[in-house]
Design an enzyme around this catalytic site. Structure first.
Site, PDB file in Angstrom:
ATOM      1  N   SER A 111       0.869  -1.169   0.000  1.00 27.64           N
ATOM      2  CA  SER A 111       0.000   0.000   0.000  1.00 27.64           C
ATOM      3  C   SER A 111       0.904   1.217   0.000  1.00 27.64           C
ATOM      4  O   SER A 111       1.888   1.262   0.746  1.00 27.64           O
ATOM      5  CB  SER A 111      -0.852  -0.027   1.271  1.00 27.64           C
ATOM      6  OG  SER A 111      -1.778   1.019   1.280  1.00 27.64           O
TER       7      SER A 111
ATOM      8  N   GLU B 129       0.519  18.681  -6.813  1.00 25.30           N
ATOM      9  CA  GLU B 129      -0.710  18.779  -7.592  1.00 25.30           C
ATOM     10  C   GLU B 129      -1.772  17.783  -7.107  1.00 25.30           C
ATOM     11  O   GLU B 129      -2.796  17.629  -7.755  1.00 25.30           O
ATOM     12  CB  GLU B 129      -0.395  18.519  -9.069  1.00 25.30           C
ATOM     13  CG  GLU B 129       0.617  19.478  -9.674  1.00 25.30           C
ATOM     14  CD  GLU B 129       2.071  19.070  -9.410  1.00 25.30           C
ATOM     15  OE1 GLU B 129       2.282  18.035  -8.741  1.00 25.30           O
ATOM     16  OE2 GLU B 129       2.966  19.802  -9.841  1.00 25.30           O
ATOM     17  N   SER B 130      -1.556  17.082  -6.028  1.00 32.13           N
ATOM     18  CA  SER B 130      -2.522  16.203  -5.344  1.00 32.13           C
ATOM     19  C   SER B 130      -1.892  14.869  -4.919  1.00 32.13           C
ATOM     20  O   SER B 130      -1.042  14.873  -4.052  1.00 32.13           O
ATOM     21  CB  SER B 130      -3.813  15.995  -6.115  1.00 32.13           C
ATOM     22  OG  SER B 130      -4.549  17.204  -6.111  1.00 32.13           O
TER      23      SER B 130
ATOM     24  N   HIS C 202      -2.614   0.176  -4.226  1.00 23.45           N
ATOM     25  CA  HIS C 202      -2.805  -0.972  -3.345  1.00 23.45           C
ATOM     26  C   HIS C 202      -2.692  -2.205  -4.225  1.00 23.45           C
ATOM     27  O   HIS C 202      -3.344  -2.273  -5.277  1.00 23.45           O
ATOM     28  CB  HIS C 202      -4.165  -0.908  -2.644  1.00 23.45           C
ATOM     29  CG  HIS C 202      -4.344   0.358  -1.878  1.00 23.45           C
ATOM     30  ND1 HIS C 202      -3.687   0.600  -0.691  1.00 23.45           N
ATOM     31  CD2 HIS C 202      -5.037   1.487  -2.141  1.00 23.45           C
ATOM     32  CE1 HIS C 202      -4.002   1.800  -0.253  1.00 23.45           C
ATOM     33  NE2 HIS C 202      -4.824   2.375  -1.117  1.00 23.45           N
TER      34      HIS C 202
ATOM     35  N   CYS D   5      -4.779  18.230  -9.662  1.00 20.42           N
ATOM     36  CA  CYS D   5      -5.468  19.517  -9.743  1.00 20.42           C
ATOM     37  C   CYS D   5      -4.852  20.293 -10.898  1.00 20.42           C
ATOM     38  O   CYS D   5      -3.632  20.297 -11.074  1.00 20.42           O
ATOM     39  CB  CYS D   5      -5.299  20.311  -8.448  1.00 20.42           C
ATOM     40  SG  CYS D   5      -5.815  19.390  -6.989  1.00 20.42           S
TER      41      CYS D   5
END
Lengths: 110, 110
Positions: free
Chosen positions: B50, B57-58, B63, B78
């Protein structure tokens, strides 16, 4: 389960306070009975917060647009142990959101 | 833009090597021209990884279910600066996936 949340009309006064937003997201993870591994939160210039709570059951993420009183939140969980609805209710109350859209995505055909 | 990826039939031999998966996800972020802020990757017992790459930018998340040769990956960006398709191609090649499903979600009506 992957829950895609759009929180609109967030009226909480601390909505652009990165420490407070981190506290809320950690609180939401705990409300869902998640086990927290790490957190990473950042504040953008001039406004906006981006953050991740890594949990042993997957992750929670948030990106906020305080100028629109809007937050995009994801709750990604593996297994059936966590209470995602409890996290959603916690977030709605904390951010004082007047409107939440919730989408539930199935991930992977395995 | 939120890209929801399901990578099936991942044949890469290192698919359960947490350091290698982290390298691949960082490589995908760079392929998209993202600015990396932090990374957090964990290995599960007995198998599975994980991880999160926080970018300015985010975020990117992964997973993995090595027993099914499957990975669930999110690329949340974004603005219009990043090249998400470049990241997808990078991931497909690195994980040697024979089949990728890509969904593109619009986030927030703001």
């Amino acid at each position: 389960m992957h829950m895609i949340l759009e929180l609109y009309d967030c009226e909480a006064g601390q909505f652009d306070d990165v420490q407070w937003v981190e506290q809320v997201m950690v609180g939401a993870a705990k409300a869902a009975n998640a086990t927290i591994i790490s957190v990473s939160f950042n504040k953008f210039n001039p406004i906006g917060i981006s953050g991740v709570v890594v949990i042993s059951e997957s992750h929670l993420t948030i990106h906020t647009w305080p100028e629109y009183k809007y937050a995009a939140i994801d709750i990604f969980t593996c297994g059936d142990v966590l209470d995602g609805d409890a996290a959603v209710n916690y977030l709605k109350t904390a951010f004082e959101s007047d409107r939440i859209d919730v989408r539930r995505l199935d991930r992977g055909q395995i």
